[in-house]
Write a protein that holds these residues in place. Structure first.
Motif, PDB file in Angstrom:
ATOM      1  N   ALA A 132       0.826  -1.207   0.000  1.00 57.36           N
ATOM      2  CA  ALA A 132       0.000   0.000   0.000  1.00 57.36           C
ATOM      3  C   ALA A 132       0.859   1.255   0.000  1.00 57.36           C
ATOM      4  N   ILE A 133       0.342   2.289  -0.627  1.00 58.02           N
ATOM      5  CA  ILE A 133       0.972   3.603  -0.631  1.00 58.02           C
ATOM      6  C   ILE A 133       0.259   4.426   0.433  1.00 58.02           C
ATOM      7  N   ALA A 134       1.022   5.056   1.277  1.00 50.80           N
ATOM      8  CA  ALA A 134       0.416   5.848   2.356  1.00 50.80           C
ATOM      9  C   ALA A 134      -0.348   7.034   1.785  1.00 50.80           C
ATOM     10  N   ASP A 135      -1.484   7.367   2.442  1.00 47.55           N
ATOM     11  CA  ASP A 135      -2.249   8.540   2.036  1.00 47.55           C
ATOM     12  C   ASP A 135      -1.418   9.791   2.296  1.00 47.55           C
ATOM     13  N   SER A 137      -0.349  13.442   3.556  1.00 48.05           N
ATOM     14  CA  SER A 137      -0.691  14.235   4.748  1.00 48.05           C
ATOM     15  C   SER A 137       0.329  15.342   4.890  1.00 48.05           C
ATOM     16  N   ARG A 147      -3.600  17.032  -2.298  1.00 49.91           N
ATOM     17  CA  ARG A 147      -3.822  15.843  -1.470  1.00 49.91           C
ATOM     18  C   ARG A 147      -5.147  15.170  -1.824  1.00 49.91           C
ATOM     19  N   ARG A 158      -6.699   1.328  -5.738  1.00 52.08           N
ATOM     20  CA  ARG A 158      -7.058   0.273  -4.797  1.00 52.08           C
ATOM     21  C   ARG A 158      -8.320  -0.458  -5.227  1.00 52.08           C
ATOM     22  N   SER A 165      -4.429  -2.161  -0.061  1.00 49.56           N
ATOM     23  CA  SER A 165      -5.145  -1.178   0.767  1.00 49.56           C
ATOM     24  C   SER A 165      -4.364  -0.841   2.013  1.00 49.56           C
TER      25      SER A 165
END
Length: 165
Positions: A132-135, A137, A147, A158, A165
């Motif tokens: 997963a790729i971090a959201d 921030s 963002r 995803r 996820s």
């Protein structure tokens, strides 16, 4: 017409002698073609001890019993080698490659979907699912739109199963 137009399976006729020979020949060819699987597509010489039912795609430069049969499917049977001419759209799984080949009407080609991804023109476009790729921030007010856009892209990737996820 004494054979089928597509695979040249022998047809039976009323009053024909030895129908079982023609019927058995047709079944042998069907057995080789139905849900096709070959041992390899890279060998130009027949194996030393084939097992009945095993098949190969004959590689270029074939010799021995396979001479002149490059590109054909060679199937070993109780009666010896049977050679089947591939047709456009034919697909067979290849044991030693771990993926299928299909015939485009002129030659055998690697299938697009393989165990390690999706290919187009020999180039891997999609690989196995990655971590997963971090959201996004942090940042300042000007980064809010950036963002939000990145989060929407990640959500879509995803949803399609392209990233975890």
């Amino acid at each position: 017409m004494d054979m089928t137009p597509r695979w040249a399976l022998p047809l039976l006729f009323a009053g024909q002698a030895q129908k079982e020979i023609f019927h058995n020949e047709a079944l042998t060819v069907i057995d080789a073609l139905l849900h096709g699987r070959v041992e390899s597509a890279d060998s130009a010489t027949p194996p030393g001890a084939p097992v009945a039912g095993q098949c190969w795609i004959v590689a270029a430069g074939a010799s021995g019993a396979w001479a002149g049969q490059a590109g054909a499917i060679a199937c070993w049977s109780a009666g010896g080698w049977r050679f089947l001419t591939p047709r456009a759209g034919m697909r067979v799984d290849v044991a030693d490659r771990g993926h299928a080949l299909f015939h485009d009407g002129a030659e055998w080609r690697d299938a697009a979907i393989r165990g390690d991804g999706l290919y187009l023109d020999g180039n891997r476009l999609v690989t196995t699912r990655q971590a997963a790729i971090a959201d996004p921030s942090g940042g300042t007010v000007i980064d809010v739109e950036g963002r939000a856009t990145m989060a929407a892209i990640l959500t879509a990737l995803r949803a399609h199963g392209l990233i975890g996820s």
